[in-house]
Design a protein around this motif. Structure first.
Motif, PDB file in Angstrom:
ATOM      1  N   GLU A  31     -11.555  -7.823   5.963  1.00 40.53           N
ATOM      2  CA  GLU A  31     -10.966  -6.719   6.723  1.00 40.53           C
ATOM      3  C   GLU A  31      -9.505  -6.566   6.312  1.00 40.53           C
ATOM      4  OE1 GLU A  31     -12.061  -4.753   9.644  1.00 40.53           O
ATOM      5  OE2 GLU A  31     -14.079  -5.380   9.139  1.00 40.53           O
ATOM      6  N   GLY A  32      -9.081  -5.325   6.077  1.00 45.33           N
ATOM      7  CA  GLY A  32      -7.679  -5.024   5.830  1.00 45.33           C
ATOM      8  C   GLY A  32      -7.040  -4.537   7.117  1.00 45.33           C
ATOM      9  N   PHE A  33      -5.769  -4.909   7.357  1.00 43.69           N
ATOM     10  CA  PHE A  33      -5.072  -4.584   8.606  1.00 43.69           C
ATOM     11  C   PHE A  33      -3.746  -3.885   8.312  1.00 43.69           C
ATOM     12  CE2 PHE A  33      -7.888  -8.049   9.480  1.00 43.69           C
ATOM     13  CZ  PHE A  33      -8.410  -7.761  10.733  1.00 43.69           C
ATOM     14  N   TYR A  34      -3.456  -2.852   9.117  1.00 43.15           N
ATOM     15  CA  TYR A  34      -2.221  -2.080   8.996  1.00 43.15           C
ATOM     16  C   TYR A  34      -1.701  -1.703  10.366  1.00 43.15           C
ATOM     17  CZ  TYR A  34      -2.565  -1.418   3.976  1.00 43.15           C
ATOM     18  OH  TYR A  34      -2.596  -1.644   2.627  1.00 43.15           O
ATOM     19  N   SER A  72      -5.035  -3.719   0.226  1.00 46.01           N
ATOM     20  CA  SER A  72      -3.589  -3.863   0.390  1.00 46.01           C
ATOM     21  C   SER A  72      -2.887  -2.842  -0.495  1.00 46.01           C
ATOM     22  CB  SER A  72      -3.152  -5.281   0.060  1.00 46.01           C
ATOM     23  OG  SER A  72      -3.435  -5.572  -1.282  1.00 46.01           O
ATOM     24  N   GLY A  73      -1.663  -2.497  -0.116  1.00 51.21           N
ATOM     25  CA  GLY A  73      -0.860  -1.632  -0.970  1.00 51.21           C
ATOM     26  C   GLY A  73      -0.654  -0.207  -0.508  1.00 51.21           C
ATOM     27  N   ILE A 106       2.187  -8.692  12.015  1.00 52.42           N
ATOM     28  CA  ILE A 106       1.122  -8.800  11.017  1.00 52.42           C
ATOM     29  C   ILE A 106       1.539  -7.878   9.877  1.00 52.42           C
ATOM     30  CG2 ILE A 106      -1.300  -8.338  10.513  1.00 52.42           C
ATOM     31  CD1 ILE A 106      -1.776  -8.795  13.558  1.00 52.42           C
ATOM     32  N   SER A 107       1.694  -8.413   8.709  1.00 54.71           N
ATOM     33  CA  SER A 107       2.161  -7.618   7.572  1.00 54.71           C
ATOM     34  C   SER A 107       1.145  -6.549   7.203  1.00 54.71           C
ATOM     35  CB  SER A 107       2.402  -8.519   6.362  1.00 54.71           C
ATOM     36  OG  SER A 107       3.419  -9.451   6.636  1.00 54.71           O
TER      37      SER A 107
END
Length: 129
Positions: A31-34, A72-73, A106-107
């Motif tokens: 999972e990606g987080f933003y 990411s990114g 959280i980055s």
């Protein structure tokens, strides 16, 4: 004998299909987080830092968005791809469910591996705890 073979084969196939479906719920995903606003526009991760005492971070209207489709990114100001879910940045229970720290920053672009059965679009919470 033929009907007995067909019956056993059918039973086996039904059991195998049921077992596969049950395993799908425990599937491991990344999972990606933003940190983003309610519309999925990425903001500085300081806005989702519930440990930040005022200094430009935290507050209503900011969420931690997540999806197995996020990588990411993505830069601040861009809109996240469709298909993600969100929860309040200060929702300790939701953070824990995804293996994130229960508080703090959280980055953006954090990827958690081996998230069990969460999937990209399944969980959304509107209130923090």
């Amino acid at each position: 004998m033929t009907s007995r073979t067909v019956s056993l084969t059918s039973t086996f196939l039904l059991l195998a299909a049921g077992g596969t479906a049950a395993c799908d719920n425990d599937e491991y995903t990344d999972e990606g987080f933003y940190c983003a606003d309610a519309n999925g526009v990425i903001v500085d991760e300081d806005y989702c830092d519930d440990d930040n005492d005022g200094g430009g971070g935290g507050g209503g209207g900011f969420f931690i968005w997540h999806s197995s489709g996020y990588r990411s990114g993505y830069p601040v100001g861009s809109k996240l791809p469709a298909g993600g879910s969100k929860f309040a940045y200060n929702d300790k229970v939701s953070r824990s469910k995804f293996g994130l720290p229960s508080s703090g920053k959280i980055s953006n672009g954090t990827v958690k591996t081996s998230v069990v059965g969460k999937g990209g679009g399944g969980y959304s919470s509107k209130s923090g705890s």
